[in-house]
Design a protein around this motif. Structure first.
Motif, PDB file in Angstrom:
ATOM      1  N   ASP A  83      47.993  37.658  49.350  1.00  0.00           N
ATOM      2  CA  ASP A  83      48.335  37.581  47.929  1.00  0.00           C
ATOM      3  C   ASP A  83      47.323  36.669  47.244  1.00  0.00           C
ATOM      4  O   ASP A  83      47.340  35.456  47.449  1.00  0.00           O
ATOM      5  CB  ASP A  83      49.751  37.028  47.758  1.00  0.00           C
ATOM      6  CG  ASP A  83      50.225  37.089  46.307  1.00  0.00           C
ATOM      7  OD1 ASP A  83      49.390  37.317  45.405  1.00  0.00           O
ATOM      8  OD2 ASP A  83      51.435  36.911  46.072  1.00  0.00           O
ATOM      9  N   GLN A  84      46.460  37.266  46.436  1.00  0.00           N
ATOM     10  CA  GLN A  84      45.418  36.472  45.789  1.00  0.00           C
ATOM     11  C   GLN A  84      45.989  35.387  44.885  1.00  0.00           C
ATOM     12  O   GLN A  84      45.358  34.359  44.662  1.00  0.00           O
ATOM     13  CB  GLN A  84      44.490  37.384  44.974  1.00  0.00           C
ATOM     14  CG  GLN A  84      43.495  38.132  45.868  1.00  0.00           C
ATOM     15  CD  GLN A  84      42.553  38.979  45.046  1.00  0.00           C
ATOM     16  OE1 GLN A  84      42.977  39.966  44.484  1.00  0.00           O
ATOM     17  NE2 GLN A  84      41.297  38.600  44.977  1.00  0.00           N
ATOM     18  N   ARG A  85      47.199  35.601  44.391  1.00  0.00           N
ATOM     19  CA  ARG A  85      47.777  34.618  43.479  1.00  0.00           C
ATOM     20  C   ARG A  85      48.101  33.307  44.180  1.00  0.00           C
ATOM     21  O   ARG A  85      48.240  32.270  43.532  1.00  0.00           O
ATOM     22  CB  ARG A  85      49.047  35.199  42.843  1.00  0.00           C
ATOM     23  CG  ARG A  85      48.793  36.352  41.882  1.00  0.00           C
ATOM     24  CD  ARG A  85      50.084  37.002  41.467  1.00  0.00           C
ATOM     25  NE  ARG A  85      50.794  37.556  42.623  1.00  0.00           N
ATOM     26  CZ  ARG A  85      51.981  38.166  42.522  1.00  0.00           C
ATOM     27  NH1 ARG A  85      52.576  38.265  41.349  1.00  0.00           N
ATOM     28  NH2 ARG A  85      52.565  38.656  43.596  1.00  0.00           N
ATOM     29  N   ASP A 141      37.654  42.875  54.084  1.00  0.00           N
ATOM     30  CA  ASP A 141      38.357  43.022  52.808  1.00  0.00           C
ATOM     31  C   ASP A 141      39.058  41.724  52.420  1.00  0.00           C
ATOM     32  O   ASP A 141      38.995  41.291  51.269  1.00  0.00           O
ATOM     33  CB  ASP A 141      39.374  44.159  52.890  1.00  0.00           C
ATOM     34  CG  ASP A 141      40.106  44.363  51.574  1.00  0.00           C
ATOM     35  OD1 ASP A 141      39.480  44.847  50.623  1.00  0.00           O
ATOM     36  OD2 ASP A 141      41.305  44.021  51.503  1.00  0.00           O
ATOM     37  N   ARG A 145      37.892  39.535  49.055  1.00  0.00           N
ATOM     38  CA  ARG A 145      38.894  39.276  48.014  1.00  0.00           C
ATOM     39  C   ARG A 145      39.062  37.780  47.800  1.00  0.00           C
ATOM     40  O   ARG A 145      39.237  37.319  46.671  1.00  0.00           O
ATOM     41  CB  ARG A 145      40.213  39.941  48.394  1.00  0.00           C
ATOM     42  CG  ARG A 145      40.163  41.455  48.285  1.00  0.00           C
ATOM     43  CD  ARG A 145      41.330  42.118  48.983  1.00  0.00           C
ATOM     44  NE  ARG A 145      42.601  41.797  48.366  1.00  0.00           N
ATOM     45  CZ  ARG A 145      43.782  42.110  48.909  1.00  0.00           C
ATOM     46  NH1 ARG A 145      43.814  42.728  50.087  1.00  0.00           N
ATOM     47  NH2 ARG A 145      44.898  41.805  48.299  1.00  0.00           N
ATOM     48  N   LYS A 148      36.290  36.455  45.636  1.00  0.00           N
ATOM     49  CA  LYS A 148      36.443  36.727  44.204  1.00  0.00           C
ATOM     50  C   LYS A 148      37.457  35.792  43.559  1.00  0.00           C
ATOM     51  O   LYS A 148      37.328  35.436  42.394  1.00  0.00           O
ATOM     52  CB  LYS A 148      36.874  38.184  43.983  1.00  0.00           C
ATOM     53  CG  LYS A 148      35.792  39.195  44.248  1.00  0.00           C
ATOM     54  CD  LYS A 148      36.099  40.543  43.627  1.00  0.00           C
ATOM     55  CE  LYS A 148      37.341  41.189  44.213  1.00  0.00           C
ATOM     56  NZ  LYS A 148      37.553  42.547  43.681  1.00  0.00           N
ATOM     57  N   GLU A 151      41.361  35.229  39.953  1.00  0.00           N
ATOM     58  CA  GLU A 151      40.996  35.818  38.665  1.00  0.00           C
ATOM     59  C   GLU A 151      39.989  36.951  38.827  1.00  0.00           C
ATOM     60  O   GLU A 151      39.448  37.450  37.846  1.00  0.00           O
ATOM     61  CB  GLU A 151      40.408  34.745  37.745  1.00  0.00           C
ATOM     62  CG  GLU A 151      41.307  33.542  37.529  1.00  0.00           C
ATOM     63  CD  GLU A 151      42.658  33.928  36.957  1.00  0.00           C
ATOM     64  OE1 GLU A 151      42.708  34.872  36.143  1.00  0.00           O
ATOM     65  OE2 GLU A 151      43.657  33.291  37.320  1.00  0.00           O
ATOM     66  N   GLY A 152      39.725  37.342  40.077  1.00  0.00           N
ATOM     67  CA  GLY A 152      38.743  38.390  40.323  1.00  0.00           C
ATOM     68  C   GLY A 152      39.151  39.722  39.721  1.00  0.00           C
ATOM     69  O   GLY A 152      40.333  40.042  39.610  1.00  0.00           O
ATOM     70  N   ASP A 153      38.160  40.508  39.308  1.00  0.00           N
ATOM     71  CA  ASP A 153      38.471  41.812  38.717  1.00  0.00           C
ATOM     72  C   ASP A 153      38.655  42.839  39.824  1.00  0.00           C
ATOM     73  O   ASP A 153      38.643  42.522  41.004  1.00  0.00           O
ATOM     74  CB  ASP A 153      37.368  42.231  37.737  1.00  0.00           C
ATOM     75  CG  ASP A 153      35.986  42.245  38.398  1.00  0.00           C
ATOM     76  OD1 ASP A 153      35.912  42.525  39.605  1.00  0.00           O
ATOM     77  OD2 ASP A 153      34.990  41.983  37.695  1.00  0.00           O
ATOM     78  N   ASP A 154      38.860  44.083  39.410  1.00  0.00           N
ATOM     79  CA  ASP A 154      39.109  45.167  40.363  1.00  0.00           C
ATOM     80  C   ASP A 154      37.828  45.846  40.834  1.00  0.00           C
ATOM     81  O   ASP A 154      37.881  46.861  41.521  1.00  0.00           O
ATOM     82  CB  ASP A 154      40.032  46.222  39.735  1.00  0.00           C
ATOM     83  CG  ASP A 154      41.424  45.669  39.467  1.00  0.00           C
ATOM     84  OD1 ASP A 154      41.865  44.804  40.257  1.00  0.00           O
ATOM     85  OD2 ASP A 154      42.056  46.094  38.487  1.00  0.00           O
ATOM     86  N   ALA A 155      36.685  45.308  40.454  1.00  0.00           N
ATOM     87  CA  ALA A 155      35.409  45.912  40.851  1.00  0.00           C
ATOM     88  C   ALA A 155      35.226  45.817  42.363  1.00  0.00           C
ATOM     89  O   ALA A 155      35.701  44.879  43.006  1.00  0.00           O
ATOM     90  CB  ALA A 155      34.258  45.215  40.143  1.00  0.00           C
ATOM     91  N   GLU A 156      34.556  46.813  42.912  1.00  0.00           N
ATOM     92  CA  GLU A 156      34.267  46.802  44.335  1.00  0.00           C
ATOM     93  C   GLU A 156      33.347  45.635  44.683  1.00  0.00           C
ATOM     94  O   GLU A 156      32.489  45.269  43.866  1.00  0.00           O
ATOM     95  CB  GLU A 156      33.602  48.117  44.746  1.00  0.00           C
ATOM     96  CG  GLU A 156      34.507  49.338  44.659  1.00  0.00           C
ATOM     97  CD  GLU A 156      35.649  49.263  45.645  1.00  0.00           C
ATOM     98  OE1 GLU A 156      35.397  48.940  46.823  1.00  0.00           O
ATOM     99  OE2 GLU A 156      36.800  49.521  45.229  1.00  0.00           O
TER     100      GLU A 156
END
Length: 202
Positions: A83-85, A141, A145, A148, A151-156
């Motif tokens: 969970d990035q949060r 992966d 992640r 990033k 606050e990272g975006d969804d860009a690859e």
């Protein structure tokens, strides 16, 4: 000569086949958790998973294929729980170290299982390349992640980020091998990864 490889989830057409694969991997992890690498014998796995020995070999051509596939599933589960949060750390290095330490602690809580999975990883040859690749994808992966951040975006991730994550993953696996073989303590692994990640991501 055709290269033998395990049947992946995507190659299994029916729910029954996917359930059979899950039972086989569950049995493998249960046996490894109690007795390490030596406890994982193909006949014992087949009996515990309630499948015929021939069926087991169709799914996993060897013990090494089986254990490396189990390693991949452990990484898959870790990735699914990611969970990035909840990431802590202001920098990419801080966040990657957080993720690695969490995974390291989890593996060190199951020393027999970690011994079995890590030894299989060490013994794997080119016939197990696909299984190694799948396990590496999940780890990469998680690390990209973390780099990033929340606050990272969804860009690859970029090719450079993927390359960095693979190097960090390789160093981490090397440190786990040192821990499993008694050449490094848990504290040594944590310190080594802290130094390596900060050097790579400075």
């Amino acid at each position: 000569m055709a290269t033998l490889s395990s049947l992946s989830q995507e190659e299994l057409g029916s729910a029954a086949q996917r359930e059979r694969r899950r039972r086989i991997l569950d049995a493998t992890i249960a046996l490894a958790s109690k007795g390490g690498f030596d406890a994982v014998q193909m006949r014992a796995v087949a009996e515990k998973a309630d499948v015929a020995l021939g069926t087991l070999y169709r799914y996993f051509p060897s013990k090494i294929h089986l254990l490396v596939s189990a390693l991949g599933r452990e990484f898959e589960r870790a990735q699914a729980g990611f969970d990035q949060r909840t990431l802590t750390g202001e920098t990419a290095a801080d966040r990657v170290i957080h993720v690695l330490n969490r995974n390291t602690r989890g593996m060190q809580r199951e020393p027999q299982l970690t011994e079995a999975l890590t030894r299989a990883f060490m013994f794997a040859d080119s016939s197990v390349a696909n299984e190694i690749h799948i396990a590496g994808m999940y780890l990469t992966d998680m690390l990209t992640r973390a780099m990033k951040g929340p606050e990272g975006d969804d860009a690859e991730p970029t090719e450079e980020n993927i390359a960095i994550a693979k190097v960090i993953g390789d160093v981490w696996m090397s440190n786990l091998v040192a821990w499993v073989t008694g050449r490094a303590s848990a504290a040594d692994v944590s310190k080594s990864m802290d130094v390596a990640v900060r050097l790579i991501l400075r």
